[in-house]
Design a protein around this motif. Structure first.
Motif, PDB file in Angstrom:
ATOM      1  N   PHE A  84      21.836  36.222  29.498  1.00 51.83           N
ATOM      2  CA  PHE A  84      23.050  35.717  29.700  1.00 51.83           C
ATOM      3  C   PHE A  84      23.890  36.268  30.616  1.00 51.83           C
ATOM      4  O   PHE A  84      24.061  37.444  30.825  1.00 51.83           O
ATOM      5  CB  PHE A  84      23.782  35.956  28.273  1.00 51.83           C
ATOM      6  N   LEU A  85      24.467  35.295  31.526  1.00 49.86           N
ATOM      7  CA  LEU A  85      25.191  35.835  32.817  1.00 49.86           C
ATOM      8  C   LEU A  85      26.447  36.149  32.663  1.00 49.86           C
ATOM      9  O   LEU A  85      27.322  35.474  31.834  1.00 49.86           O
ATOM     10  CB  LEU A  85      25.143  34.638  33.655  1.00 49.86           C
ATOM     11  N   ILE A  86      26.892  37.388  32.940  1.00 50.50           N
ATOM     12  CA  ILE A  86      28.099  38.073  33.005  1.00 50.50           C
ATOM     13  C   ILE A  86      28.650  37.937  34.345  1.00 50.50           C
ATOM     14  O   ILE A  86      28.412  38.561  35.246  1.00 50.50           O
ATOM     15  CB  ILE A  86      28.198  39.353  32.468  1.00 50.50           C
ATOM     16  N   MET A  87      29.804  37.160  34.770  1.00 51.03           N
ATOM     17  CA  MET A  87      30.192  37.081  35.960  1.00 51.03           C
ATOM     18  C   MET A  87      31.662  37.774  35.707  1.00 51.03           C
ATOM     19  O   MET A  87      32.622  37.527  34.911  1.00 51.03           O
ATOM     20  CB  MET A  87      30.418  35.636  36.340  1.00 51.03           C
ATOM     21  N   ALA A  88      32.162  38.476  36.672  1.00 52.22           N
ATOM     22  CA  ALA A  88      33.553  39.096  36.761  1.00 52.22           C
ATOM     23  C   ALA A  88      34.178  38.318  38.019  1.00 52.22           C
ATOM     24  O   ALA A  88      33.867  38.243  39.047  1.00 52.22           O
ATOM     25  CB  ALA A  88      33.367  40.591  37.361  1.00 52.22           C
ATOM     26  N   ARG A  89      35.588  38.086  37.692  1.00 50.42           N
ATOM     27  CA  ARG A  89      36.163  37.269  38.806  1.00 50.42           C
ATOM     28  C   ARG A  89      37.590  38.065  38.795  1.00 50.42           C
ATOM     29  O   ARG A  89      37.992  38.978  38.171  1.00 50.42           O
ATOM     30  CB  ARG A  89      36.894  36.017  38.179  1.00 50.42           C
ATOM     31  N   THR A  90      37.680  38.232  40.251  1.00 51.35           N
ATOM     32  CA  THR A  90      39.097  38.990  40.833  1.00 51.35           C
ATOM     33  C   THR A  90      40.022  38.424  41.595  1.00 51.35           C
ATOM     34  O   THR A  90      39.575  37.263  42.375  1.00 51.35           O
ATOM     35  CB  THR A  90      38.677  40.143  41.591  1.00 51.35           C
ATOM     36  N   ASP A  91      41.161  38.344  40.987  1.00 50.89           N
ATOM     37  CA  ASP A  91      42.251  37.687  41.690  1.00 50.89           C
ATOM     38  C   ASP A  91      43.010  38.491  42.789  1.00 50.89           C
ATOM     39  O   ASP A  91      44.095  38.125  43.269  1.00 50.89           O
ATOM     40  CB  ASP A  91      43.346  37.002  40.828  1.00 50.89           C
ATOM     41  N   ALA A  92      42.322  39.586  42.914  1.00 51.50           N
ATOM     42  CA  ALA A  92      43.279  40.521  43.659  1.00 51.50           C
ATOM     43  C   ALA A  92      43.451  40.454  45.154  1.00 51.50           C
ATOM     44  O   ALA A  92      44.314  40.930  45.834  1.00 51.50           O
ATOM     45  CB  ALA A  92      42.552  42.029  43.643  1.00 51.50           C
ATOM     46  N   MET A  93      42.518  39.261  45.621  1.00 50.79           N
ATOM     47  CA  MET A  93      42.714  39.072  47.053  1.00 50.79           C
ATOM     48  C   MET A  93      44.204  38.272  47.324  1.00 50.79           C
ATOM     49  O   MET A  93      44.804  38.412  48.419  1.00 50.79           O
ATOM     50  CB  MET A  93      41.661  38.153  47.392  1.00 50.79           C
ATOM     51  N   HIS A  94      44.581  37.551  46.486  1.00 47.99           N
ATOM     52  CA  HIS A  94      45.921  36.973  46.422  1.00 47.99           C
ATOM     53  C   HIS A  94      47.075  37.939  46.105  1.00 47.99           C
ATOM     54  O   HIS A  94      47.960  38.064  46.647  1.00 47.99           O
ATOM     55  CB  HIS A  94      46.009  35.835  45.587  1.00 47.99           C
ATOM     56  N   THR A  95      46.651  38.811  45.122  1.00 49.20           N
ATOM     57  CA  THR A  95      47.958  39.822  44.972  1.00 49.20           C
ATOM     58  C   THR A  95      48.130  40.912  45.763  1.00 49.20           C
ATOM     59  O   THR A  95      49.082  41.427  45.875  1.00 49.20           O
ATOM     60  CB  THR A  95      47.718  40.242  43.473  1.00 49.20           C
ATOM     61  N   ASP A  96      47.001  41.478  46.080  1.00 47.73           N
ATOM     62  CA  ASP A  96      46.927  42.845  46.692  1.00 47.73           C
ATOM     63  C   ASP A  96      46.017  43.067  48.249  1.00 47.73           C
ATOM     64  O   ASP A  96      45.905  43.958  48.561  1.00 47.73           O
ATOM     65  CB  ASP A  96      46.249  43.915  45.794  1.00 47.73           C
ATOM     66  N   GLY A  97      45.705  41.747  48.554  1.00 46.41           N
ATOM     67  CA  GLY A  97      45.127  41.713  49.882  1.00 46.41           C
ATOM     68  C   GLY A  97      43.583  41.690  49.834  1.00 46.41           C
ATOM     69  O   GLY A  97      42.970  41.752  48.700  1.00 46.41           O
ATOM     70  N   PHE A  98      43.089  41.202  50.884  1.00 45.39           N
ATOM     71  CA  PHE A  98      41.480  41.048  50.847  1.00 45.39           C
ATOM     72  C   PHE A  98      40.742  42.192  50.701  1.00 45.39           C
ATOM     73  O   PHE A  98      39.707  42.223  50.085  1.00 45.39           O
ATOM     74  CB  PHE A  98      41.288  40.343  52.284  1.00 45.39           C
ATOM     75  N   ALA A  99      41.063  43.281  51.297  1.00 45.18           N
ATOM     76  CA  ALA A  99      40.421  44.486  51.165  1.00 45.18           C
ATOM     77  C   ALA A  99      40.107  45.122  49.812  1.00 45.18           C
ATOM     78  O   ALA A  99      39.321  45.512  49.259  1.00 45.18           O
ATOM     79  CB  ALA A  99      41.134  45.654  52.081  1.00 45.18           C
ATOM     80  N   GLU A 100      41.563  44.836  48.862  1.00 48.11           N
ATOM     81  CA  GLU A 100      41.284  45.165  47.685  1.00 48.11           C
ATOM     82  C   GLU A 100      40.664  44.354  46.820  1.00 48.11           C
ATOM     83  O   GLU A 100      39.716  44.937  45.807  1.00 48.11           O
ATOM     84  CB  GLU A 100      42.841  45.184  47.054  1.00 48.11           C
ATOM     85  N   GLY A 101      40.364  42.870  47.250  1.00 49.62           N
ATOM     86  CA  GLY A 101      39.712  42.053  46.605  1.00 49.62           C
ATOM     87  C   GLY A 101      37.951  42.275  46.636  1.00 49.62           C
ATOM     88  O   GLY A 101      37.263  42.390  45.653  1.00 49.62           O
ATOM     89  N   VAL A 102      37.876  42.769  47.939  1.00 46.44           N
ATOM     90  CA  VAL A 102      36.328  43.131  48.282  1.00 46.44           C
ATOM     91  C   VAL A 102      36.038  44.451  47.534  1.00 46.44           C
ATOM     92  O   VAL A 102      34.896  44.500  46.877  1.00 46.44           O
ATOM     93  CB  VAL A 102      36.443  43.338  49.691  1.00 46.44           C
ATOM     94  N   ALA A 103      37.090  45.475  47.364  1.00 48.23           N
ATOM     95  CA  ALA A 103      36.783  46.688  46.946  1.00 48.23           C
ATOM     96  C   ALA A 103      36.599  46.398  45.303  1.00 48.23           C
ATOM     97  O   ALA A 103      35.698  47.127  44.806  1.00 48.23           O
ATOM     98  CB  ALA A 103      37.994  47.547  46.991  1.00 48.23           C
ATOM     99  N   ARG A 104      37.337  45.565  44.829  1.00 48.57           N
ATOM    100  CA  ARG A 104      37.148  45.339  43.294  1.00 48.57           C
ATOM    101  C   ARG A 104      35.783  44.692  43.093  1.00 48.57           C
ATOM    102  O   ARG A 104      35.086  44.767  41.815  1.00 48.57           O
ATOM    103  CB  ARG A 104      38.194  44.456  42.907  1.00 48.57           C
ATOM    104  N   ALA A 105      35.425  43.527  44.099  1.00 49.66           N
ATOM    105  CA  ALA A 105      34.259  42.971  43.774  1.00 49.66           C
ATOM    106  C   ALA A 105      32.725  43.703  43.739  1.00 49.66           C
ATOM    107  O   ALA A 105      32.235  43.740  42.938  1.00 49.66           O
ATOM    108  CB  ALA A 105      33.963  41.747  44.902  1.00 49.66           C
TER     109      ALA A 105
END
Length: 292
Positions: free
Chosen positions: A151-172
Motif C-alpha cells: 500500500f503506497l504511502i506518499m508524503a506531500r509538501t507544500d513548503a516550496m510555496h510557503t518557505d522556499g525551494f530549499a525548504e521544500g527539497v529538505a522536507r521531501a
C-alpha cells in the motif's frame, strides 16, 4: 484466472521506467471511462471530490472519502490513489485514515504537511505548513497503520510555496528518509520544477493543475519523463471541460428549447454509456433467471 491486486499493479508501475499519469476522477463512472480508454491509474483528488460534493476539499469528511473510494475501487481494476489531505488530524487520526482507505480498496494515498483542519484559503495559495517533526510523526504513523506493505504511502509538501525551494527539497528528502514511498511537491516556477528531481532522492510526484491561479508550470508526459518525475495527478483535466459541456447543453435547452445534440449520435453515445456500466451482462443474468 486470478486478478492481480491493484496494490501490486501500482508497485509494478512504479518499477517501470515510464511516467505514470494518474488522471483525476471523482466517482465510479469517471473512473470506469478512464479505465476503458486505457488509463493505468486514477486519482481521487480533494479538489474534484470537494467539487463533486459541492463543497471544498478541507470540508470533506473521512467518511465521504472512504465511501467514494469504495465505490470507485469496486468499479475498476486499475490502481486508485487517494488524496487524504492532512490525514484528518494527528498521528492517531492518520492511522485511522490509512486503515479506512486501505480497507476501501485503494492502492495508496498521500498526506500533506498542511495544518488540520486545512483551510479553504489554500485554493488561493495561502497555505500553512506544520513543523517538520510533526509531519514525520504522521508519516511514521501512516506506515505503521497499513496492513499490506505494498500500500503506497506518499508524503506531500507544500513548503516550496510557503518557505522556499530549499525548504521544500529538505522536507521531501526528510519524508523519504522517514519511509515515505514517494513525495509530492508544489514548485512555483519552471526552473524549480526542473531542478527538484536532481536534488530529491526518491520517486517524485507532481500535480499538473491546469487552470491554477498561481500559474504553476504544466508539463507533458514526455517532459515529465525527461525531467525525472515518476507520477502526476490531473485534478482539473476532466472536471472543467465536463462542466463546460454541461453548461452548453443546458443553455441550449433553456434558450433554444432543445439540447442541440444530434439524435443519431446520441443513440451511439447512449449505447456506449450502457456498455460502460455493463448493462448487457445484467440482461444475460436476468434472462437466465427471472426473464425466461
Amino acid at each position: 484466472m486470478a486478478i492481480q491486486s491493484p496494490l501490486l499493479t501500482l508497485r509494478e508501475l512504479m518499477k517501470r521506467p515510464r511516467f505514470i499519469p494518474a488522471l483525476g476522477i471523482w466517482d465510479p463512472y469517471t473512473a470506469r471511462v478512464a479505465e476503458s480508454l486505457g488509463m493505468e491509474c486514477v486519482h481521487i483528488g480533494g479538489y474534484q471530490l470537494g467539487t463533486h460534493y459541492v463543497t471544498s476539499e478541507p470540508l470533506l469528511t473521512l467518511t465521504e472519502l472512504a465511501t467514494t473510494t469504495r465505490y470507485v475501487t469496486a468499479a475498476v481494476r486499475i490502481p486508485v490513489i487517494v488524496d487524504a489531505g492532512a490525514g484528518y488530524g494527528e498521528p492517531l487520526h492518520v492511522m485511522r485514515c490509512v486503515k479506512e482507505i486501505e480497507r476501501a480498496g485503494a492502492a495508496g494515498l498521500h498526506i500533506e504537511d498542511q495544518i488540520y483542519p486545512k483551510r479553504v484559503h489554500y485554493h488561493k495559495g495561502i497555505e500553512h505548513v506544520i513543523p517538520r517533526d510533526e509531519m514525520v510523526a504522521k508519516i511514521k504513523a501512516a506506515l505503521a497503520a497499513r496492513t499490506d506493505p505494498n500500500f503506497l504511502i506518499m508524503a506531500r509538501t507544500d513548503a516550496m510555496h510557503t518557505d522556499g525551494f530549499a525548504e521544500g527539497v529538505a522536507r521531501a528528502n526528510l519524508y523519504l528518509e522517514a519511509g515515505a514511498d514517494m513525495v509530492m511537491i508544489f514548485p512555483d516556477t519552471e526552473q524549480d520544477a526542473r531542478q527538484a528531481p536532481r536534488e530529491i532522492k526518491g520517486p517524485l510526484a507532481y500535480t499538473n493543475s491546469e487552470g491554477n491561479r498561481l500559474r504553476r508550470p504544466l508539463f507533458t508526459v514526455r517532459e515529465f519523463e525527461e525531467i525525472g518525475y515518476k507520477l502526476s495527478t490531473y485534478p482539473t483535466a476532466l472536471l472543467c471541460p465536463v462542466t463546460q459541456e454541461m453548461k452548453r447543453v443546458i443553455t441550449n435547452l433553456l434558450t433554444k428549447g432543445e439540447t442541440g445534440l444530434d439524435r443519431e449520435q446520441m443513440i451511439v453515445w447512449r449505447k456506449e454509456v450502457e456498455d460502460l456500466i455493463g448493462l448487457e451482462e445484467y440482461y444475460k443474468i436476468e434472462s437466465a433467471t427471472v426473464e425466461r
